[in-house]
Design a protein around this motif. Structure first.
Motif, PDB file in Angstrom:
ATOM      1  N   SER A 178      -1.569   1.840   3.408  1.00 50.16           N
ATOM      2  CA  SER A 178      -1.425   0.542   2.742  1.00 50.16           C
ATOM      3  C   SER A 178      -0.402   0.605   1.616  1.00 50.16           C
ATOM      4  O   SER A 178       0.231  -0.396   1.299  1.00 50.16           O
ATOM      5  CB  SER A 178      -2.776   0.024   2.241  1.00 50.16           C
ATOM      6  OG  SER A 178      -3.327   0.903   1.304  1.00 50.16           O
ATOM      7  N   ASP A 218      -8.265  -2.468   3.506  1.00 52.60           N
ATOM      8  CA  ASP A 218      -7.601  -1.564   2.576  1.00 52.60           C
ATOM      9  C   ASP A 218      -6.282  -2.159   2.074  1.00 52.60           C
ATOM     10  O   ASP A 218      -5.672  -1.660   1.140  1.00 52.60           O
ATOM     11  CB  ASP A 218      -7.334  -0.220   3.283  1.00 52.60           C
ATOM     12  CG  ASP A 218      -7.225   0.934   2.306  1.00 52.60           C
ATOM     13  OD1 ASP A 218      -8.231   1.221   1.635  1.00 52.60           O
ATOM     14  OD2 ASP A 218      -6.134   1.524   2.198  1.00 52.60           O
ATOM     15  N   CYS A 262     -18.332  -0.255  -1.037  1.00 52.25           N
ATOM     16  CA  CYS A 262     -17.241  -0.810  -0.229  1.00 52.25           C
ATOM     17  C   CYS A 262     -17.485  -2.280   0.081  1.00 52.25           C
ATOM     18  O   CYS A 262     -16.558  -3.016   0.361  1.00 52.25           O
ATOM     19  CB  CYS A 262     -17.024  -0.013   1.049  1.00 52.25           C
ATOM     20  SG  CYS A 262     -18.377  -0.082   2.189  1.00 52.25           S
ATOM     21  N   VAL A 296     -10.552  -2.788  -4.008  1.00 54.17           N
ATOM     22  CA  VAL A 296      -9.114  -2.705  -3.713  1.00 54.17           C
ATOM     23  C   VAL A 296      -8.323  -3.633  -4.649  1.00 54.17           C
ATOM     24  O   VAL A 296      -7.260  -3.267  -5.162  1.00 54.17           O
ATOM     25  CB  VAL A 296      -8.844  -3.040  -2.228  1.00 54.17           C
ATOM     26  CG1 VAL A 296      -7.346  -3.023  -1.932  1.00 54.17           C
ATOM     27  CG2 VAL A 296      -9.574  -2.051  -1.317  1.00 54.17           C
ATOM     28  N   ALA A 339      -8.533   3.768  -2.127  1.00 57.45           N
ATOM     29  CA  ALA A 339      -8.897   3.875  -0.707  1.00 57.45           C
ATOM     30  C   ALA A 339     -10.288   3.296  -0.584  1.00 57.45           C
ATOM     31  O   ALA A 339     -11.096   3.418  -1.505  1.00 57.45           O
ATOM     32  CB  ALA A 339      -8.898   5.330  -0.245  1.00 57.45           C
ATOM     33  N   THR A 340     -10.570   2.656   0.539  1.00 61.01           N
ATOM     34  CA  THR A 340     -11.914   2.128   0.720  1.00 61.01           C
ATOM     35  C   THR A 340     -12.494   2.586   2.051  1.00 61.01           C
ATOM     36  O   THR A 340     -11.803   3.186   2.857  1.00 61.01           O
ATOM     37  CB  THR A 340     -11.951   0.599   0.549  1.00 61.01           C
ATOM     38  OG1 THR A 340     -13.334   0.192   0.513  1.00 61.01           O
ATOM     39  CG2 THR A 340     -11.235  -0.121   1.673  1.00 61.01           C
ATOM     40  N   ARG A 352     -11.600   8.381   5.012  1.00 64.67           N
ATOM     41  CA  ARG A 352     -11.926   6.958   5.194  1.00 64.67           C
ATOM     42  C   ARG A 352     -12.452   6.798   6.595  1.00 64.67           C
ATOM     43  O   ARG A 352     -11.843   7.302   7.544  1.00 64.67           O
ATOM     44  CB  ARG A 352     -10.665   6.084   5.112  1.00 64.67           C
ATOM     45  CG  ARG A 352      -9.950   6.038   3.821  1.00 64.67           C
ATOM     46  CD  ARG A 352      -8.772   5.044   3.952  1.00 64.67           C
ATOM     47  NE  ARG A 352      -9.305   3.719   4.199  1.00 64.67           N
ATOM     48  CZ  ARG A 352      -8.777   2.836   5.037  1.00 64.67           C
ATOM     49  NH1 ARG A 352      -7.704   3.121   5.740  1.00 64.67           N
ATOM     50  NH2 ARG A 352      -9.324   1.652   5.193  1.00 64.67           N
TER      51      ARG A 352
END
Ligand SMILES: Cc1cc2nc3c(=O)[nH]c(=O)nc-3n(C[C@@H](O)[C@H](O)[C@H](O)COP(=O)(O)OP(=O)(O)OC[C@H]3O[C@@H](n4cnc5c(N)ncnc54)[C@H](O)[C@@H]3O)c2cc1C
Ligand SMILES: Cc1cc2nc3c(=O)[nH]c(=O)nc-3n(C[C@H](O)[C@H](O)[C@H](O)COP(=O)(O)OP(=O)(O)OC[C@H]3O[C@@H](n4cnc5c(N)ncnc54)[C@H](O)[C@@H]3O)c2cc1C
Lengths: 324, 262
Positions: free
Chosen positions: A73, A102, B119, B131, B142-143, B159
């Motif tokens: 991303s 993301d 998240c 985010v 980062a998620t 991830r």
């Protein structure tokens, strides 16, 4: 003119279903509003994908660059931001996927765009966009509108819209939008495949799946016995794996396995979309849940509303009787 | 390693019979049990594990009404040193980015190496706040994180993508990580810890305290507007087998036999 920009998502050289689902929806919206559908494709060596997209979009914008091979991303976002800024589409659609979540919030903040996420419907009325999304685990629908903004950004739930045959014949435009090197602050290392266990639930005709409603690990014996009686295997929802009661390879859903058995019995599973996306293609679905409003009943063919600790033992008896 | 953990108090709704409140813009919250959001509980545990190994303090932060102090106290009972409640009527009705805007302002005078969030909130499910917060703080993120390994000046994370595929990344500190459920085994607070935490102070931060213009947060600062809540249309739905457990099970056994499963 109304332009609807759809971000094409791909992994391992394949366009993902959500891309075509969004393009189909964008096509319907454009048809009704006299707009155009544009696909935005970022990647390295993506010519074949681009030509495939021309059946679904009026224009396919391509940024082809070695640094875009794997999704990151941090590299993708500035490129997409640049394209959105220059074209000012009225709507930008991104998949509500591990990739999209993301990316989209950071894109929204960077461009000052409003963002509605995980949408299951999108409506274009005149120039105004509104969406429907689910809250409280699928028990309530929320309709959102956007405060005046030239561009609305939405992420779209996978499988919310069908994949239709493409009937357009768009053109491909190569963009020379600058692409940065992968920044030192976020580096891709590798993909690691999920470990393969001893049981492959995707191969079984009968899956007895259990969810958080089972309450304790000891109670799993109940569903194992039922699975034994029906010659099936035990699967589960994510919380059962999170608790360490069953291995990850038994998990059904978006971050687990996608299964298509002949019979799927969901016991103490509410039916949130991350679970349902992995099992709704089963031939016959049975749900046992004490909550009559559990979303699982909307996907199931047969349901029993009640306490699983009373129903499962009774069901075992009745199956034994039926067999005799 | 100083860590901020952002947590949200949410109603338990999986088993509840929900009602939409008059006006159609919220649910009737009366009678619903309130708890820490599931993935936030894992984020807190991850912070506890990291600070146990690498030292450092944990600041627990929420944007919410007074009831959400319960979640902060429970987190302090487990080991968080400082608790902050971002609280102002101006924050009401904000969307995820407005919420992140307020949290980012609250983080301005906090020293941190790492920010952990869950998240996804189980109630509104935006999957945005972490985010968006990173972008507002201008730090990486980062998620859907299911693995965290702390290195020097960076973390290596896994991830979780669709199908259980893991994407490994290294990310420079400070950063924001959106933690996914199942990453660890959250502990329970001890009775002693709970007793001690009940007396601890919770820092309150209002929009004014943080120099935030009320028009940039809450409903006024939101790009999205909640129009209406409705119950999902009931499609064809399941054929519900009625009767006592024994009667209903008998009907199901017959159907399964007819279809050749018995
Ligand atoms: C009366 C009312 C009106 C609303 N109006 C709108 C509206 O007009 N438009 C709209 O989009 N939404 C609206 N909402 C929902 C909105 O407030 C969401 O809570 C907000 O969008 C945050 O998203 P989320 O909670 O789904 O968080 P997610 O992005 O799913 O959360 C991810 C993580 O961020 C952290 N986090 C989230 N919220 C908080 C918090 N409050 N404090 C600390 N950490 C947090 C947690 O770690 C969480 O796990 C409204 C809600 C109410 C009650
Ligand atoms: C990125 C991401 C990926 C995810 N991937 C997956 C995935 O792959 N698979 C997955 O399953 N989830 C996944 N989830 C989690 C998902 O959002 C839900 O949290 C989860 O599916 C809920 O599991 P559940 O239905 O077992 O639990 P809950 O939603 O808590 O439901 C429990 C159900 O049990 C019922 N119940 C309780 N007691 C009884 C009883 N005595 N008798 C009968 N019924 C009872 C309740 O009425 C309730 O309906 C994912 C989430 C995220 C954010």
């Amino acid at each position: 003119m109304n332009e609807i920009l759809v971000l094409a998502e791909h992994r391992g050289g394949e366009l993902r279903d959500v891309t075509f689902e969004m393009l189909g929806k964008a096509g319907a919206l454009a048809g009704a509003s006299g707009g155009a559908v544009t696909a935005l494709l970022l990647g390295a060596g993506v010519r074949d994908m681009a030509s495939r997209l021309t059946s679904y979009a009026d224009e396919v914008l391509v940024v082809d660059h070695g640094n875009l091979t794997d999704f990151n991303s941090a590299v993708y976002q500035p490129v997409i931001a640049e394209v959105v800024k220059s074209r000012e589409p009225s709507l930008v659609m991104v998949g509500h996927t591990a990739f999209g979540v993301d990316l989209a919030p950071s894109l929204a903040v960077a461009l000052g765009l409003p963002l509605a996420s995980d949408c299951i419907d999108v409506v274009l009325d005149g120039g105004a966009v509104s969406v429907t999304r689910q809250i409280y685990g699928g028990k309530v629908d929320a309709r959102l509108s956007f405060r005046d903004s030239a561009t609305a950004l939405v992420t779209v739930r996978a499988a919310a819209f069908p994949v239709e045959d493409g009937a357009r014949s768009g053109s491909v435009t190569e963009l020379d939008t600058p692409v940065s090197d992968e920044p030192a602050f976020r580096r891709f290392v590798q993909y690691v495949e999920a470990a393969i266990g001893d049981v492959d639930i995707t191969k079984s005709d009968v899956i007895i799946a259990v969810g958080r409603g089972i309450k304790e690990e000891e109670n799993l014996a109940l569903v194992e016995e039922l699975a034994g009686l029906l010659g099936g295997v035990v699967g589960c929802s994510r919380p059962v794996v999170d608790a360490g009661w069953l291995p990850k390879d038994r998990q059904v859903g978006s971050s687990g396995k996608t299964v298509k058995p002949k019979l799927y019995v969901a016991i103490g599973i509410s039916g949130q979309f991350q679970h349902m996306s992995g099992m709704k293609a089963a031939e016959t679905i049975v749900a046992i849940n004490k909550d009559p409003k559990a979303p699982i009943f909307s996907e199931a063919d047969y349901g029993i509303v009640g306490d699983l600790f009373k129903i499962v033992p009774a069901l075992k008896e009745k199956i034994a009787e039926a067999r005799a | 390693m100083n860590i901020v953990v952002c947590v949200k108090q949410v109603p338990e709704t999986a088993e509840a019979d929900l009602k939409i409140a008059a006006g159609g813009k919220g649910i009737v919250e009366e009678g619903l049990a309130l708890q820490i959001n599931e993935s936030d509980n894992y984020a807190l545990e991850e912070a506890l594990l990291i600070t146990e190994e690498h030292d450092g303090d944990i600041t627990i932060m929420t944007l919410g009404h007074e009831s959400s102090e319960e979640v902060l106290r429970m987190s302090m009972a487990k080991g968080a040193g400082t608790a902050v409640r971002v609280a102002d009527p101006a924050f009401d009705g904000g969307d995820a980015i407005a919420t992140a805007t307020a949290l980012a302002a609250a983080l301005k005078d906090v020293e941190y190496d790492l920010v952990l969030t869950g998240c996804m909130a189980s109630d509104d499910g935006a999957t945005q706040v972490g985010v968006a917060l990173a972008e507002l703080l201008d730090i990486p993120h980062a998620t859907y994180v299911t693995e965290v390994e702390v290195g020097s000046g960076e973390v290596t994370v896994g991830r979780e993508l669709e199908g259980g595929l893991i994407e490994k990344l290294t990310i420079k500190l400070p950063c924001v990580l959106g933690i996914q459920t199942g990453i660890n085994e959250p502990r329970y607070a001890s009775i002693m810890g709970i007793a001690r935490a009940s007396k601890r102070e919770i820092e309150l931060k209002s929009a004014g305290d943080m120099g935030l213009d009320a028009s940039s947060v809450g409903a006024a600062g939101s790009g999205t507007v909640l129009e209406e809540l409705t119950f999902p249309p009931v499609g064809e739905g399941a054929d519900i087998l009625e009767g006592t457990p024994s009667e209903a099970s008998g009907k199901l056994a017959d159907i399964l036999k007819e279809k050749g499963f018995v």
